[in-house]
Design a protein around this motif. Structure first.
Motif, short mmCIF file in Angstrom:
data_model
loop_
_atom_site.label_atom_id
_atom_site.label_comp_id
_atom_site.label_asym_id
_atom_site.label_seq_id
_atom_site.Cartn_x
_atom_site.Cartn_y
_atom_site.Cartn_z
N VAL A 48 0.83 -1.21 0.00
CA VAL A 48 0.00 0.00 0.00
C VAL A 48 0.87 1.25 0.00
O VAL A 48 0.59 2.23 -0.70
CB VAL A 48 -0.96 -0.02 1.21
N ALA A 66 0.68 3.99 -2.93
CA ALA A 66 0.33 5.36 -2.57
C ALA A 66 1.40 6.32 -3.07
O ALA A 66 1.11 7.41 -3.58
CB ALA A 66 0.14 5.49 -1.06
N LEU A 77 -7.09 2.14 -3.42
CA LEU A 77 -6.41 1.19 -2.54
C LEU A 77 -7.40 0.33 -1.77
O LEU A 77 -7.14 -0.84 -1.49
CB LEU A 77 -5.50 1.95 -1.56
#
Length: 329
Positions: free
Chosen positions: A282, A286, A295
């Motif tokens: 993640v 990001a 996400l």
């Protein structure tokens, strides 16, 4: 016949018609009670009485074949109603009886027959993975093909729910593209997941640039792409009838696939890895500009939390979660 031919009923009917064998299509229009097949289920019947598909658990097929041969002889469709008695239902493995209505249509050039150009248009849309519906007026036998973009609210809702049925005077047969599963990573879990997915009605594709992993010896009879995942997924053309599962743990392979999937309408994206591995994933995504809403589409750790340990058990959990997302949102 290939084992998957039960999903190619319109295609088989068109082929039988074009080769001069004659063809009729029988389609379940409505059901009540514990009828064995859902509305939209189809059976193709050739002029020689050959059949492919089904409209029940076997209890009314004989009568439908007889009516289909009569329809081929007189060129007229018919709408049949069958009540499945408790005794008959028990014989075909049902808990209790039910009632089904079956539309039988001869393929041909008669004024009431299912015209070859319309059937050809249906087959072409299915080959191109384009959603389409066949709307048949049950009083005039007028037929038309309806795309989702042109569908009135009632038919549009049927596309979304993947449910054929009667709308006013018309029977609407929904033909959504087949479900497809793209597995990124030809690892041991994939060896269990791919055949399970096929049994569940998916058309699986395996993607792995490492040819030693994605070999025909390890995945006999399966479609294997050795391109980099972002290229392979872009070429496949992801859509809302597609699920993507990444299994390699390698960011060089998984991350490009994830980014490509998040830019599409896939209904499910699952990624193998622990909670810690997913947290790092993640962070990377990001940093690459992926927003919180995108996400949140990632299912990770992949699969339902059923305590799975072995590759087969993990595959079961993945397929279960895919099914839950598909059917319940």
């Amino acid at each position: 016949m290939h084992p998957s031919d039960h999903d190619r009923i319109p295609e088989i009917a068109l082929d039988w018609h074009r080769t001069g064998r004659g063809a009729a299509l029988a389609t379940v229009v409505e059901t009540w009670g514990s009828a064995p097949r859902a509305a939209g289920s189809q059976l193709a019947v050739s002029g020689a009485g050959e059949i492919m598909g089904s409209v029940s658990g076997g209890c009314v097929e004989g009568a439908v074949v007889t009516e289909a041969l009569d329809a081929l002889a007189d060129g007229r469709p018919r709408l049949l109603t069958f009540g499945v008695s408790d005794d008959t239902a028990f014989e075909v493995g049902l808990a209790c009886g039910g009632t089904i209505r079956v539309l039988v249509e001869p393929v041909g050039a008669g004024p009431q027959a299912l015209a070859e150009p319309l059937l050809d248009g249906l087959v072409a849309a299915r080959a191109a993975r384009q959603a389409v519906a066949v709307a048949t007026d049950l009083t005039t036998w007028a037929r038309r093909l309806v795309a989702p973009t042109d569908a009135p609210p009632g038919i549009a809702a049927r596309f979304r729910s993947d449910r054929s049925g009667v709308e006013g005077a018309e029977f609407v047969a929904i033909h959504n593209p087949p479900l497809r599963l793209v597995v990124v990573g030809a690892v041991h879990i994939a060896q269990a997941l791919v055949p399970m997915a096929r049994l569940a009605g998916y058309d699986p594709v395996l993607v792995d640039p490492r040819e030693a992993f994605g070999s025909a010896a390890r995945f006999p009879g399966e479609r294997i792409l050795h391109d980099w995942p972002d290229e392979a997924l872009a070429a496949l053309g992801l859509d809302a009838r597609t699920a993507v599962v990444t299994l390699t743990h390698d960011p060089k392979i998984d991350d490009p696939a994830i980014l490509t999937a998040l830019a599409s309408d896939v209904f499910y994206l699952g990624c193998l890895g622990s909670s810690r591995t997913n947290a790092k994933r993640v962070d990377r995504l990001a940093a690459a500009g992926v927003g919180p809403a995108a996400l949140a589409r990632i299912h990770a750790p992949v699969g339902l939390a059923i305590g799975a340990r072995s590759p087969a058990e993990i595959a079961v959990s993945v397929l279960a979660e895919m099914t839950q997302v598909l059917r319940q949102g």
